[in-house]
Design a protein around this motif. Structure first.
Motif, short mmCIF file in Angstrom:
data_model
loop_
_atom_site.label_atom_id
_atom_site.label_comp_id
_atom_site.label_asym_id
_atom_site.label_seq_id
_atom_site.Cartn_x
_atom_site.Cartn_y
_atom_site.Cartn_z
N LEU A 1 -0.68 -55.43 -1.28
CA LEU A 1 -1.48 -56.54 -0.76
C LEU A 1 -0.66 -57.43 0.15
N LYS A 2 -1.38 -58.29 0.88
CA LYS A 2 -0.70 -59.24 1.76
C LYS A 2 -1.30 -60.64 1.56
N GLY A 3 -0.52 -61.63 1.92
CA GLY A 3 -0.99 -63.00 1.97
C GLY A 3 -1.12 -63.69 0.63
N HIS A 4 -1.31 -65.00 0.72
CA HIS A 4 -1.43 -65.81 -0.49
C HIS A 4 -2.76 -65.59 -1.22
N ARG A 5 -3.72 -64.95 -0.54
CA ARG A 5 -5.02 -64.65 -1.16
C ARG A 5 -5.08 -63.23 -1.72
N PHE A 6 -3.96 -62.51 -1.66
CA PHE A 6 -3.87 -61.16 -2.22
C PHE A 6 -4.96 -60.25 -1.66
N GLU A 7 -4.89 -59.98 -0.36
CA GLU A 7 -5.90 -59.17 0.32
C GLU A 7 -5.31 -57.82 0.73
N GLY A 8 -6.19 -56.87 1.00
CA GLY A 8 -5.76 -55.56 1.47
C GLY A 8 -5.04 -55.67 2.81
N ILE A 9 -4.19 -54.71 3.09
CA ILE A 9 -3.46 -54.68 4.36
C ILE A 9 -4.45 -54.64 5.52
N LYS A 10 -5.46 -53.84 5.38
CA LYS A 10 -6.62 -53.83 6.28
C LYS A 10 -7.82 -53.99 5.36
#
Length: 155
Positions: free
Chosen positions: A120-129
């Motif tokens: 995951l990425k970001g502080h919101r724990f989102e998918g890479i895409k």
């Protein structure tokens, strides 16, 4: 057969339906990752555009809808993260522009308890895409090596 197809579409929704712009290699994912976790899908929910729960199994996602289906991920192990602490449970959205019903995704994950690599990425724990975030657990060491090599290159 239907369950297998639904599972594949859930695990790889961008690859299966949207083509190249939404594909991500393990290298793409590991290099872009803020969080590499080991986790399991332990639930599925849907929220509307205002963030309110949607419980109708026939409720849809898609370009004309404001609904979003999320997989509830129980984090079993944190391998890498820039967040402290990492929540024990994450709600990671699937791609909302694809046509799914809440019931389809719930059925696909009804017996799902296998551990997977969650990237995951970001502080919101989102998918890479959008919707792209799970890989087989046996790719753990390779993902960590790729991420570490990319970090050394940038330092």
């Amino acid at each position: 057969m239907r369950r297998i197809l639904l599972t594949l579409l859930t695990l790889f929704p961008m690859t299966a339906l949207a083509g190249v712009p939404f594909e991500a290699t393990l290298e793409d994912m590991a290099v872009s990752a803020d969080h590499i976790l080991v986790g399991r899908v332990t639930g599925v929910d849907m929220i509307d555009g205002a963030g309110k729960p949607v419980t109708d199994p026939k409720a849809r996602t898609g370009p004309s809808q404001r609904n979003q289906i999320r997989l509830r991920i129980t984090v079993d192990q944190v391998l890498v993260s820039n967040a402290s602490p990492v929540p024990k449970h994450l709600f990671v959205p699937l791609a909302s522009h694809l046509h799914y019903t809440l019931g389809q995704i719930q059925a696909a994950h009804a017996q799902d308890s296998d551990q997977r690599l969650i990237i995951l990425k970001g502080h919101r724990f989102e998918g890479i895409k959008p919707g792209v975030f799970m890989r087989p657990l046996d790719e753990r060491q390779q993902a960590l090596r790729l991420r570490q090599a990319a970090r050394r290159t940038h330092d």
